[in-house]
Design a protein around this motif. Structure first.
Motif, short mmCIF file in Angstrom:
data_model
loop_
_atom_site.label_atom_id
_atom_site.label_comp_id
_atom_site.label_asym_id
_atom_site.label_seq_id
_atom_site.Cartn_x
_atom_site.Cartn_y
_atom_site.Cartn_z
N SER A 7 0.85 -1.19 0.00
CA SER A 7 0.00 0.00 0.00
C SER A 7 0.88 1.23 0.00
CB SER A 7 -0.93 0.01 1.22
OG SER A 7 -0.18 0.03 2.40
N GLY A 8 0.25 2.38 -0.27
CA GLY A 8 0.97 3.64 -0.20
C GLY A 8 1.34 4.23 -1.55
N SER A 17 7.18 12.98 -2.19
CA SER A 17 7.53 11.79 -1.40
C SER A 17 6.34 10.85 -1.29
CB SER A 17 7.97 12.19 0.01
OG SER A 17 9.12 12.99 -0.02
N LEU A 18 6.65 9.58 -1.15
CA LEU A 18 5.67 8.56 -0.84
C LEU A 18 6.31 7.55 0.11
CD1 LEU A 18 4.07 7.70 -4.33
CD2 LEU A 18 2.93 8.83 -2.41
N ARG A 19 5.48 6.90 0.90
CA ARG A 19 5.95 5.83 1.77
C ARG A 19 5.14 4.58 1.47
NH1 ARG A 19 5.23 4.56 8.15
NH2 ARG A 19 7.31 3.70 8.58
N MET A 82 10.28 6.97 0.01
CA MET A 82 10.79 7.48 -1.26
C MET A 82 10.69 8.99 -1.27
SD MET A 82 9.14 4.65 -3.86
CE MET A 82 7.49 5.28 -3.67
N ASN A 83 11.81 9.64 -1.33
CA ASN A 83 11.88 11.11 -1.36
C ASN A 83 12.46 11.58 -2.69
OD1 ASN A 83 10.97 11.14 1.34
ND2 ASN A 83 13.08 11.03 2.11
N THR A 118 3.27 6.60 -9.64
CA THR A 118 3.36 7.42 -10.83
C THR A 118 3.86 8.80 -10.44
OG1 THR A 118 1.51 6.24 -11.86
CG2 THR A 118 2.13 8.37 -12.82
N VAL A 119 4.96 9.23 -11.07
CA VAL A 119 5.55 10.52 -10.77
C VAL A 119 5.42 11.41 -12.00
CG1 VAL A 119 7.60 11.73 -9.97
CG2 VAL A 119 7.18 9.37 -9.24
N SER A 120 4.71 12.51 -11.84
CA SER A 120 4.50 13.43 -12.96
C SER A 120 5.57 14.51 -12.96
CB SER A 120 3.11 14.05 -12.87
OG SER A 120 3.01 14.83 -11.70
#
Length: 121
Positions: A7-8, A17-19, A82-83, A118-120
Motif C-alpha cells: 500500500s501507499g 515523497s511517498l511511503r 521514497m523522497n 506514478t511521478v508526474s
C-alpha cells in the motif's frame, strides 16, 4: 494462506515523497523480508532496495540517497520511504519475502501484488 499486501502508492509530482508499506498476513510463523523491486512498462523487474543475508542494505544506484528501506518484524511489515521522486521512478513496486508456516516447514518465497507509483513531471 500467506499474502503480502502493498500500500501507499499513488500519483505524486516530481520532487514529492511517498511511503510504501508491505504487510504480511495469514499463516506466518516467521518472515524474512528480502526487499523491494519495481517494474516499469516495457522493462524487466529490477531491484530497488534489499536486505542482504549479512544484514546490510543494498540500494539501486538510481535511488541511493533518496529511498530508505526499513522493516518492523513485530508488525510483519517492510517499508520504503521514497523522497525526491523523479518521473523515471514511475513503476509498479513489489515487495518480496521468505515465509515459514511453522517451525518444521521450509521457507517459501512470496511476492506482493504490487502498488503503482506514478511521478508526474
Amino acid at each position: 494462506q500467506v499474502q503480502l499486501v502493498e500500500s501507499g502508492g499513488g500519483l505524486v509530482q516530481a520532487g514529492g515523497s511517498l511511503r510504501l508499506s508491505c504487510a504480511a498476513s495469514g499463516n506466518v510463523y516467521s518472515i524474512n523480508f528480502k526487499g523491494w523491486y519495481r517494474q516499469a512498462p516495457g522493462k524487466q523487474r529490477e531491484l530497488v532496495a534489499v536486505f542482504t543475508s549479512g544484514g546490510s542494505i543494498v540500494y539501486a544506484n538510481s535511488v541511493k540517497g533518496r529511498f530508505t528501506i526499513s522493516r518492523d518484524n513485530a508488525k510483519k511489515t517492510v517499508y520504503l520511504q521514497m523522497n525526491s521522486l523523479k518521473p523515471e521512478d514511475t513503476a509498479v513496486y513489489y515487495c518480496n519475502a521468505d515465509v515459514r508456516y511453522n517451525y518444521y516447514a521450509n521457507s517459501q518465497n512470496f511476492w506482493g501484488q504490487g502498488t503503482q507509483v506514478t511521478v508526474s513531471s
